[in-house]
Design an enzyme around this catalytic site. Sequence first.
Site, PDB file in Angstrom:
ATOM      1  N   ARG A 186     -17.481  30.565  49.764  1.00  0.00           N
ATOM      2  CA  ARG A 186     -18.363  31.230  50.735  1.00  0.00           C
ATOM      3  C   ARG A 186     -17.964  32.701  50.815  1.00  0.00           C
ATOM      4  NH1 ARG A 186     -18.759  32.177  56.867  1.00  0.00           N
ATOM      5  NH2 ARG A 186     -16.513  31.972  56.745  1.00  0.00           N
ATOM      6  N   HIS A 229     -21.491  38.887  57.976  1.00  0.00           N
ATOM      7  CA  HIS A 229     -20.127  38.689  58.474  1.00  0.00           C
ATOM      8  C   HIS A 229     -19.667  40.028  59.051  1.00  0.00           C
ATOM      9  CE1 HIS A 229     -16.388  35.964  57.957  1.00  0.00           C
ATOM     10  NE2 HIS A 229     -16.040  36.943  58.782  1.00  0.00           N
ATOM     11  N   GLU A 269     -19.922  33.279  62.721  1.00  0.00           N
ATOM     12  CA  GLU A 269     -19.400  33.396  64.085  1.00  0.00           C
ATOM     13  C   GLU A 269     -20.183  34.374  64.946  1.00  0.00           C
ATOM     14  OE1 GLU A 269     -15.186  33.982  64.183  1.00  0.00           O
ATOM     15  OE2 GLU A 269     -14.769  32.245  62.923  1.00  0.00           O
ATOM     16  N   ASN A 312     -16.135  26.970  61.815  1.00  0.00           N
ATOM     17  CA  ASN A 312     -14.890  27.737  61.765  1.00  0.00           C
ATOM     18  C   ASN A 312     -14.069  27.331  62.974  1.00  0.00           C
ATOM     19  OD1 ASN A 312     -16.162  29.038  59.687  1.00  0.00           O
ATOM     20  ND2 ASN A 312     -16.112  31.081  60.600  1.00  0.00           N
ATOM     21  N   TYR A 356      -9.868  27.568  64.589  1.00  0.00           N
ATOM     22  CA  TYR A 356      -8.447  27.920  64.456  1.00  0.00           C
ATOM     23  C   TYR A 356      -7.572  27.267  65.512  1.00  0.00           C
ATOM     24  CZ  TYR A 356      -9.900  31.200  60.920  1.00  0.00           C
ATOM     25  OH  TYR A 356     -10.416  31.726  59.771  1.00  0.00           O
ATOM     26  N   GLU A 387     -14.068  27.740  57.786  1.00  0.00           N
ATOM     27  CA  GLU A 387     -12.863  28.552  57.995  1.00  0.00           C
ATOM     28  C   GLU A 387     -11.862  27.732  58.775  1.00  0.00           C
ATOM     29  OE1 GLU A 387     -12.965  32.467  59.755  1.00  0.00           O
ATOM     30  OE2 GLU A 387     -14.731  33.033  58.593  1.00  0.00           O
TER      31      GLU A 387
HETATM   32  C1  FCB Z   1     -12.521  34.526  62.024  1.00  0.00           C
HETATM   33  C2  FCB Z   1     -13.341  35.481  61.174  1.00  0.00           C
HETATM   34  C3  FCB Z   1     -12.685  35.855  59.883  1.00  0.00           C
HETATM   35  C4  FCB Z   1     -11.203  36.039  60.026  1.00  0.00           C
HETATM   36  C5  FCB Z   1     -10.577  34.877  60.746  1.00  0.00           C
HETATM   37  C6  FCB Z   1      -9.089  34.968  60.884  1.00  0.00           C
HETATM   38  O1  FCB Z   1     -12.886  34.631  63.352  1.00  0.00           O
HETATM   39  O2  FCB Z   1     -14.586  34.908  60.885  1.00  0.00           O
HETATM   40  O3  FCB Z   1     -13.342  36.980  59.363  1.00  0.00           O
HETATM   41  O4  FCB Z   1     -10.933  37.248  60.624  1.00  0.00           O
HETATM   42  O5  FCB Z   1     -11.156  34.742  61.999  1.00  0.00           O
END
Ligand code: FCB
Length: 452
Positions: free
Chosen positions: A78, A122, A168, A292, A294, A350
């Site tokens: 991607r 992006h 995002e 995405n 984290y 992500e």
């Molecule tokens: C996300 C973004 C990506 C990168 C990661 C760590 O929020 O989409 O571009 O910065 O975090």
Amino acid sequence: MVSRSDFPKDFVWGASTASYQIEGAFNEDGRGLSIWDAFSAEPGRVKNGDTGNAACDHYHRHKEDVALMKRANFGAYRFSVSWSRVLPEGRGTPNEAGLDFYDRLVDELLRNGIAPWLCLYHWDLPLALHEARLGWTNREIEPLFADYAGLLAKRLGDRVKTWATFNEPNMFTMLGYGAGVHAPGIRDREAWLDAVHHVNLAHGAAVRRLRADLPAGAQIGSVPNLQPARPASDTGDDRAAAAMMDSAMNRGTADPVFLGRYDPIMREWMGDRVKPGDEAAIYTPLDWLGLNHYSPTYAQARANAFGFRNVDPPEGSETTLMGWQVAPEAFRDTLVETSKRYGLPVYVTENGMADDVEPDGAGRVEDVGRVSYLKRYLGAVLEARAAGADVRGYLVWSLLDNFEWAMGYGPRFGVVHVDYKTLERTPKASYHLLADLAGAVRRHGGGQPGTL
Ligand code: FCB
């Protein structure tokens, strides 16, 4: 903990990147500037005054980067297109040299058996649009974004089957227009709400254009960042703050796009921005959802314009270099919920973590922290699948260490190390882990959603 045989043979493995974070060549071959070029040139905006001017020089080294993915057995990649590279003014006359770059990239991927997944946006809005007050705070951007989508569909649609509109939308609208810590640096609640609604409308318009201009069978999706919004304490105020943060950061852009309606909190905040027919225009059936994720986030009640503040995770939490909490069970729960709530095939587009590990004396990059993180997060993917979540692929963030927005080049997210002086690429231990897991893939699936 995780092994090849735990995943279905047709599970899609790959990596994600973004144009401004890796391409460099910021003023070559007719590229127009983006809001990130202007923002990073402003003193004090990005740590150490770092910019994406050269970044990983992927613009000139894309063949080497595709070769790295092939050696990792990846089936999908991607990437995002720099809008101002292909339309220097954001509208009007296309830049042939810019389009040629994406032609070359797509062809190189296909030659190597890697499916290109193209993301339209992006975060690098053409600066010319922003300066003409045609950025995300102006509703008139909607047809301009659709035209940009159409340009790419016509140029690349014969070869690119998998498309995403926004990366995002929740994050860049809040960080860029609400909190002012990302480009274009606006800190205003009303501007944030304007941007959210116009991005949502632009999504709908772009999907309609893509459906019209792409060959039948194209797979169109969008890529939200979804993360549990937890109260920082058990008080009623913090619980209310968490509900607001959930609307602002999760539901505000995902519900209209995937369900066709704003959630009640966001709908109230939007007020008369939402005209009759808007929600129907935003909602355009999609083929896939890119998730995405984290870490979980924590909300505290606050008498600011938003009514909440994003605070650090609880004392003693395991965190990464970014201060983000490591919590694989939150990932599992988010996958299960997302799959159930939005009812689309989910691809993780992500996930990953930042460290600052450098090559050792033998030239090896032993990113043991990332290896452990990936194993635990991939374990969460397996748990989510076992609980019924329709999760069909995992694209790590990121292929390369890169320009981490306002944090500059400090945090390293790549499974491949980049020496920013020599631009030498060195695969890390985490790269070898993914290469091994991806080695079990049946190649004929080609890494496309919908063709599994
Ligand atoms: C996300 C973004 C990506 C990168 C990661 C760590 O929020 O989409 O571009 O910065 O975090």
